[in-house]
Design an enzyme around this catalytic site. Structure first.
Site, mmCIF file in Angstrom:
data_model
loop_
_atom_site.group_PDB
_atom_site.id
_atom_site.type_symbol
_atom_site.label_atom_id
_atom_site.label_comp_id
_atom_site.label_asym_id
_atom_site.label_seq_id
_atom_site.Cartn_x
_atom_site.Cartn_y
_atom_site.Cartn_z
ATOM 1 N N SER A 22 0.840 -1.215 0.000
ATOM 2 C CA SER A 22 0.000 0.000 0.000
ATOM 3 C C SER A 22 0.867 1.254 0.000
ATOM 4 O O SER A 22 0.584 2.223 -0.726
ATOM 5 C CB SER A 22 -0.887 0.023 1.251
ATOM 6 O OG SER A 22 -1.805 -1.026 1.218
ATOM 7 N N ASP A 313 -6.615 -8.492 4.510
ATOM 8 C CA ASP A 313 -5.749 -9.285 3.621
ATOM 9 C C ASP A 313 -5.114 -10.485 4.340
ATOM 10 O O ASP A 313 -4.521 -11.351 3.703
ATOM 11 C CB ASP A 313 -4.636 -8.405 3.040
ATOM 12 C CG ASP A 313 -5.186 -7.361 2.078
ATOM 13 O OD1 ASP A 313 -6.311 -7.537 1.574
ATOM 14 O OD2 ASP A 313 -4.483 -6.363 1.823
#
Ligand code: S3P
Length: 424
Positions: A22, A313
């Protein structure tokens, strides 16, 4: 490529895991629309982040890649140029959703597309709020990629997030940089906040008051150097492995522990896992630490509510750990798992089923009985990097050699995963 993973008697040692996915994406994107040079260290060179680099190169940004060192020669908020051809986001949901917020506000048009998995991932979730801001986004595929974006002048909106999604929030925040007025986003359940932290570091004016996020206009963003910490989502595979493989002791160095990402640590601790956070420090507004794990007798737990976006995740590998716990673990409120790189509720229960483990699928999660025997077998990654790595962790406690087919998809987020595993 197929990969054989053997059961292990112990895992011991220290490892450093690759950079946060990210944060790596954001460093390239924000660096591209900032004035000056952004030097990134610890960059994740996985395929997803390389897709982001390739898109911004096509938008006229000069980006130098030297292993994990990347320099982005940013051209400022109004510096992007019309691409000559389609922007290919590959397998990356973060790339397509975040870049759309930027492209919606340009004075040119472009087309975004990606692989077969991307073409099944919902884009209405960004098309709806961006359209309210005045964006003109066409999907010939009923709300899925390919997307054609016609650049328009945008205006601020007030928007309440229907799902906790950092990708949607970030897409709106990026559009807000170009919009007239102050954008307000109501976020009932918090999602990862790397965009807010890094954009402010580059000079944006974003505030979060108890889930009400405001973004006021700024004239320009300014380049800053970014040190990317290790990805806790990648560390999670080694945390789970260290907890369930007998006689194990692993130290994972330099992991980002932003509180919007540490649900997996809380979950493993709630199960009685030995997870010790050492050597805490901070870098570029992001907290970092080393994580020590040891083999533990895990007890079942229930995951629901606010913790879900904080470990979305990591739920596939969490499910593997739950198979080895005492009691029945329940995962609720996790419908979002169905719209990741694969439907992870379905793919995890299908593949772990091939190793003899039973996972009951529910509408919003799964029910996982503990103390199950895992056998060796052949499993398929579904071309989903986190499914492949979660199956590899299950194979470590199997009763022989397990084959993972299409195992090289780990290159999306963790190119040397198998080598790191062998090193322990
Ligand atoms: C990401 C946000 C999460 C996560 C994805 C990366 C990001 O998705 O699953 O791997 O970088 O913003 P959602 O925000 O859509 O849940």
């Amino acid at each position: 490529m197929d990969k054989i993973i053997s059961a292990k008697k112990a895992l011991r040692g220290r490892i450093r895991i690759p950079g946060d996915k990210s944060i790596s994406h954001r460093a390239v994107m924000f660096g591209s629309i900032a004035k000056g040079d952004t030097n990134i260290t610890g960059f994740l060179t996985g395929n997803d982040c390389m897709s982001t680099i390739s898109c911004f190169k096509k938008l006229g940004i000069d980006i130098e890649v030297n292993g994990e060192n990347v320099t982005v020669h940013g051209k400022g908020l109004r510096g992007l140029a019309a691409p000559r051809d389609m922007l290919d986001v590959g397998n990356s949901g973060t790339t397509i959703r975040l870049i759309s917020g930027i492209l919606a506000a340009q004075d040119f048009d472009c087309v975004l597309n990606g692989d077969a998995s991307i073409q099944k991932r919902p884009m209405k979730r960004i098309i709806t709020p961006l359209s309210l801001m005045g964006a003109d986004i066409e999907s010939t595929n009923n709300g899925y990629a390919p997307l054609t974006i016609h650049g328009r002048r945008l205006k601020a909106i007030e928007y309440t997030m229907p799902v906790a999604s950092a990708q949607v929030k970030s897409s709106i925040l990026l559009a807000s940089l170009f919009a007239e007025g102050t954008t307000v986003i109501n976020e009932p359940v918090a999602s990862r906040n790397h965009t807010e932290i890094m954009l402010n570091y580059f000079g944006a004016d974003i505030k979060n008051n108890n889930g009400v996020i405001t973004s006021a206009p700024v004239d320009e963003l300014y380049a800053k150097d970014i040190e990317v910490p290790g990805d806790i989502s990648s560390a999670a595979f080694f945390m789970a492995a260290g907890l369930i493989v007998p006689d194990s002791h692993i130290i994972i160095e330099n992991v980002g522990i932003n509180p919007t990402r540490t649900g997996i640590i809380d979950a493993f601790k709630a199960m009685g896992g030995y997870v010790n956070i050492i050597n805490k420090r901070s870098s570029g507004g992001e907290p970092v630490a080393d994580i020590e794990v040891k083999t533990s007798s895990l007890k079942a737990t229930t995951l629901e509510g606010d913790i879900i976006p904080r470990m979305i995740d990591e739920i596939p590998v969490f499910a593997v750990a739950a198979l080895c716990a005492e009691g029945t673990t329940v995962v609720k409120d996790a419908e979002e798992l169905k719209v990741k790189e694969s439907n992870r509720i379905a793919t995890m229960s299908e593949e772990l089923g091939k190793l003899g483990a039973v996972i009951e699928e529910t509408d919003d999660g799964m029910i996982i009985k503990g103390n199950q025997n895992i056998s060796a077998g052949t499993v398929y990654s579904h071309l989903d990097h986190r499914v492949a790595m979660s199956c590899a962790v299950a194979a470590l406690v199997g009763d022989g050699d397990t084959v993972i087919t299409d195992a090289d998809c780990v290159g999306i987020s963790f190119p040397d995963f198998y080598e790191k595993l062998e090193s322990l």
